[in-house]
Design a protein around this motif. Structure first.
Motif, PDB file in Angstrom:
ATOM      1  N   SER A 213       0.821  -1.203   0.000  1.00 55.97           N
ATOM      2  CA  SER A 213       0.000   0.000   0.000  1.00 55.97           C
ATOM      3  C   SER A 213       0.861   1.262   0.000  1.00 55.97           C
ATOM      4  O   SER A 213       0.624   2.209  -0.761  1.00 55.97           O
ATOM      5  CB  SER A 213      -0.927  -0.029   1.216  1.00 55.97           C
ATOM      6  N   GLN A 214       1.865   1.274   0.842  1.00 45.17           N
ATOM      7  CA  GLN A 214       2.714   2.464   0.949  1.00 45.17           C
ATOM      8  C   GLN A 214       3.578   2.644  -0.296  1.00 45.17           C
ATOM      9  O   GLN A 214       3.823   3.779  -0.725  1.00 45.17           O
ATOM     10  CB  GLN A 214       3.590   2.380   2.198  1.00 45.17           C
ATOM     11  N   ALA A 215       4.030   1.562  -0.897  1.00 41.69           N
ATOM     12  CA  ALA A 215       4.790   1.660  -2.146  1.00 41.69           C
ATOM     13  C   ALA A 215       3.905   2.247  -3.244  1.00 41.69           C
ATOM     14  O   ALA A 215       4.371   3.062  -4.058  1.00 41.69           O
ATOM     15  CB  ALA A 215       5.328   0.291  -2.559  1.00 41.69           C
ATOM     16  N   THR A 216       2.640   1.858  -3.246  1.00 36.08           N
ATOM     17  CA  THR A 216       1.697   2.418  -4.220  1.00 36.08           C
ATOM     18  C   THR A 216       1.532   3.910  -4.009  1.00 36.08           C
ATOM     19  O   THR A 216       1.539   4.695  -4.967  1.00 36.08           O
ATOM     20  CB  THR A 216       0.335   1.703  -4.124  1.00 36.08           C
ATOM     21  N   VAL A 217       1.405   4.331  -2.765  1.00 33.80           N
ATOM     22  CA  VAL A 217       1.281   5.766  -2.461  1.00 33.80           C
ATOM     23  C   VAL A 217       2.523   6.510  -2.933  1.00 33.80           C
ATOM     24  O   VAL A 217       2.434   7.550  -3.603  1.00 33.80           O
ATOM     25  CB  VAL A 217       1.031   5.990  -0.952  1.00 33.80           C
ATOM     26  N   LEU A 218       3.700   5.992  -2.606  1.00 33.55           N
ATOM     27  CA  LEU A 218       4.950   6.631  -3.013  1.00 33.55           C
ATOM     28  C   LEU A 218       5.020   6.728  -4.541  1.00 33.55           C
ATOM     29  O   LEU A 218       5.362   7.780  -5.087  1.00 33.55           O
ATOM     30  CB  LEU A 218       6.153   5.866  -2.470  1.00 33.55           C
ATOM     31  N   CYS A 219       4.700   5.648  -5.235  1.00 39.22           N
ATOM     32  CA  CYS A 219       4.745   5.658  -6.696  1.00 39.22           C
ATOM     33  C   CYS A 219       3.719   6.627  -7.273  1.00 39.22           C
ATOM     34  O   CYS A 219       4.012   7.340  -8.244  1.00 39.22           O
ATOM     35  CB  CYS A 219       4.519   4.257  -7.244  1.00 39.22           C
ATOM     36  N   ASP A 220       2.542   6.668  -6.688  1.00 39.65           N
ATOM     37  CA  ASP A 220       1.516   7.602  -7.165  1.00 39.65           C
ATOM     38  C   ASP A 220       1.978   9.050  -7.007  1.00 39.65           C
ATOM     39  O   ASP A 220       1.745   9.882  -7.882  1.00 39.65           O
ATOM     40  CB  ASP A 220       0.189   7.377  -6.443  1.00 39.65           C
ATOM     41  N   ILE A 221       2.636   9.353  -5.904  1.00 41.72           N
ATOM     42  CA  ILE A 221       3.184  10.707  -5.703  1.00 41.72           C
ATOM     43  C   ILE A 221       4.266  10.979  -6.745  1.00 41.72           C
ATOM     44  O   ILE A 221       4.264  12.019  -7.411  1.00 41.72           O
ATOM     45  CB  ILE A 221       3.747  10.867  -4.268  1.00 41.72           C
ATOM     46  N   ALA A 222       5.180  10.038  -6.907  1.00 42.72           N
ATOM     47  CA  ALA A 222       6.289  10.222  -7.847  1.00 42.72           C
ATOM     48  C   ALA A 222       5.788  10.366  -9.281  1.00 42.72           C
ATOM     49  O   ALA A 222       6.334  11.168 -10.053  1.00 42.72           O
ATOM     50  CB  ALA A 222       7.269   9.060  -7.733  1.00 42.72           C
ATOM     51  N   ASP A 223       4.763   9.612  -9.636  1.00 41.64           N
ATOM     52  CA  ASP A 223       4.203   9.704 -10.992  1.00 41.64           C
ATOM     53  C   ASP A 223       3.718  11.109 -11.311  1.00 41.64           C
ATOM     54  O   ASP A 223       3.683  11.510 -12.469  1.00 41.64           O
ATOM     55  CB  ASP A 223       3.025   8.735 -11.162  1.00 41.64           C
ATOM     56  N   GLN A 224       3.342  11.856 -10.311  1.00 38.79           N
ATOM     57  CA  GLN A 224       2.775  13.187 -10.519  1.00 38.79           C
ATOM     58  C   GLN A 224       3.796  14.318 -10.370  1.00 38.79           C
ATOM     59  O   GLN A 224       3.455  15.485 -10.555  1.00 38.79           O
ATOM     60  CB  GLN A 224       1.623  13.399  -9.541  1.00 38.79           C
ATOM     61  N   LEU A 225       5.038  13.993 -10.042  1.00 37.81           N
ATOM     62  CA  LEU A 225       6.048  15.034  -9.873  1.00 37.81           C
ATOM     63  C   LEU A 225       6.389  15.683 -11.209  1.00 37.81           C
ATOM     64  O   LEU A 225       6.607  14.995 -12.209  1.00 37.81           O
ATOM     65  CB  LEU A 225       7.328  14.460  -9.267  1.00 37.81           C
ATOM     66  N   SER A 226       6.460  16.988 -11.203  1.00 38.84           N
ATOM     67  CA  SER A 226       6.933  17.700 -12.390  1.00 38.84           C
ATOM     68  C   SER A 226       8.437  17.492 -12.493  1.00 38.84           C
ATOM     69  O   SER A 226       9.106  17.114 -11.520  1.00 38.84           O
ATOM     70  CB  SER A 226       6.614  19.190 -12.272  1.00 38.84           C
ATOM     71  N   GLU A 227       8.974  17.771 -13.669  1.00 36.88           N
ATOM     72  CA  GLU A 227      10.424  17.665 -13.841  1.00 36.88           C
ATOM     73  C   GLU A 227      11.150  18.629 -12.907  1.00 36.88           C
ATOM     74  O   GLU A 227      12.208  18.313 -12.354  1.00 36.88           O
ATOM     75  CB  GLU A 227      10.794  17.945 -15.296  1.00 36.88           C
ATOM     76  N   GLU A 228      10.555  19.786 -12.712  1.00 32.90           N
ATOM     77  CA  GLU A 228      11.143  20.782 -11.816  1.00 32.90           C
ATOM     78  C   GLU A 228      11.196  20.259 -10.378  1.00 32.90           C
ATOM     79  O   GLU A 228      12.228  20.359  -9.704  1.00 32.90           O
ATOM     80  CB  GLU A 228      10.330  22.080 -11.863  1.00 32.90           C
ATOM     81  N   ALA A 229      10.081  19.688  -9.909  1.00 34.80           N
ATOM     82  CA  ALA A 229      10.054  19.139  -8.543  1.00 34.80           C
ATOM     83  C   ALA A 229      11.023  17.969  -8.406  1.00 34.80           C
ATOM     84  O   ALA A 229      11.719  17.841  -7.394  1.00 34.80           O
ATOM     85  CB  ALA A 229       8.640  18.714  -8.171  1.00 34.80           C
ATOM     86  N   ALA A 230      11.077  17.109  -9.425  1.00 34.13           N
ATOM     87  CA  ALA A 230      11.961  15.940  -9.373  1.00 34.13           C
ATOM     88  C   ALA A 230      13.436  16.343  -9.323  1.00 34.13           C
ATOM     89  O   ALA A 230      14.268  15.595  -8.813  1.00 34.13           O
ATOM     90  CB  ALA A 230      11.704  15.034 -10.569  1.00 34.13           C
ATOM     91  N   SER A 231      13.756  17.533  -9.816  1.00 31.85           N
ATOM     92  CA  SER A 231      15.157  17.965  -9.837  1.00 31.85           C
ATOM     93  C   SER A 231      15.573  18.766  -8.601  1.00 31.85           C
ATOM     94  O   SER A 231      16.744  19.122  -8.459  1.00 31.85           O
ATOM     95  CB  SER A 231      15.430  18.791 -11.098  1.00 31.85           C
ATOM     96  N   VAL A 232      14.632  19.027  -7.693  1.00 27.68           N
ATOM     97  CA  VAL A 232      14.968  19.764  -6.468  1.00 27.68           C
ATOM     98  C   VAL A 232      15.993  18.962  -5.661  1.00 27.68           C
ATOM     99  O   VAL A 232      15.829  17.761  -5.429  1.00 27.68           O
ATOM    100  CB  VAL A 232      13.696  20.035  -5.616  1.00 27.68           C
TER     101      VAL A 232
END
Length: 178
Positions: free
Chosen positions: A91-110
């Motif tokens: 369940s928690q891995a799904t939550v983490l992946c769902d959050i990561a799937d929605q990250l913008s490139e800008e947020a992912a590069s912070v």
């Protein structure tokens, strides 16, 4: 971010955790429940970092709490057994992946100030892009713990014993530093 590889890594890990003949590590390393509790702690921390970045704060990542045996025992005690721990990891891995799937490139590069210990040794003490923390889970962290779980098989071979030594306490775990 694309989390296909991370989702697959967790599927393999949970398949390994479902093996009925898992024993204790011969070298004093973590047992299966401690590995799962550790993953719950790491995943919650990285999800919190990702949400913090999206919220505009500047969070840090520090893995020490996910290595603390008192904390691992507390997480284990909150679950009714390995099956419950495994379901929470899923369940928690799904939550983490769902959050990561929605990250913008800008947020992912912070850049996230990160402190990583492994086997009581400093592995990393510098900023890492958020994407590096998340990708490091699929590229190294989750597969290393999958190998660690497989090495706990009671009917394991001598190769399993060597893997147990290499995988215990995060000796092979790092996060991508892109």
């Amino acid at each position: 971010m694309d989390t296909t590889a991370l989702r697959s890594a967790y599927d393999r890990l949970l398949d390994a955790a479902a093996t009925p003949d898992l024993g204790d590590a011969a070298d004093g390393g973590w047992n299966a429940d401690q590995i799962l509790a550790h993953l719950l702690s790491v995943d919650a921390s990285i999800a919190a970092v990702a949400l913090g970045v999206v919220a505009g704060s500047r969070p840090t990542f520090d893995n020490r709490i996910s290595l603390d045996t008192w904390n691992l025992d507390r997480v284990i005690a909150e679950h009714s057994g390995r099956a419950d721990l495994m379901e929470h990891v899923r369940s928690q891995a799904t939550v983490l992946c769902d959050i990561a799937d929605q990250l913008s490139e800008e947020a992912a590069s912070v850049l996230v100030p990160s402190l990583l210990l492994s086997n009581d040794a400093l592995v990393l003490d510098k900023p890492v892009p958020l994407a590096g923390l998340i990708d490091g889970l699929s590229e190294d962290h989750v597969p290393a713990h999958t190998r660690q779980l497989l090495a706990l098989r009671v009917a394991g071979s001598s190769a399993g014993a060597a893997e147990r030594t290499d995988a215990s306490h995060h000796r092979n775990i790092s996060f991508r530093r892109t």
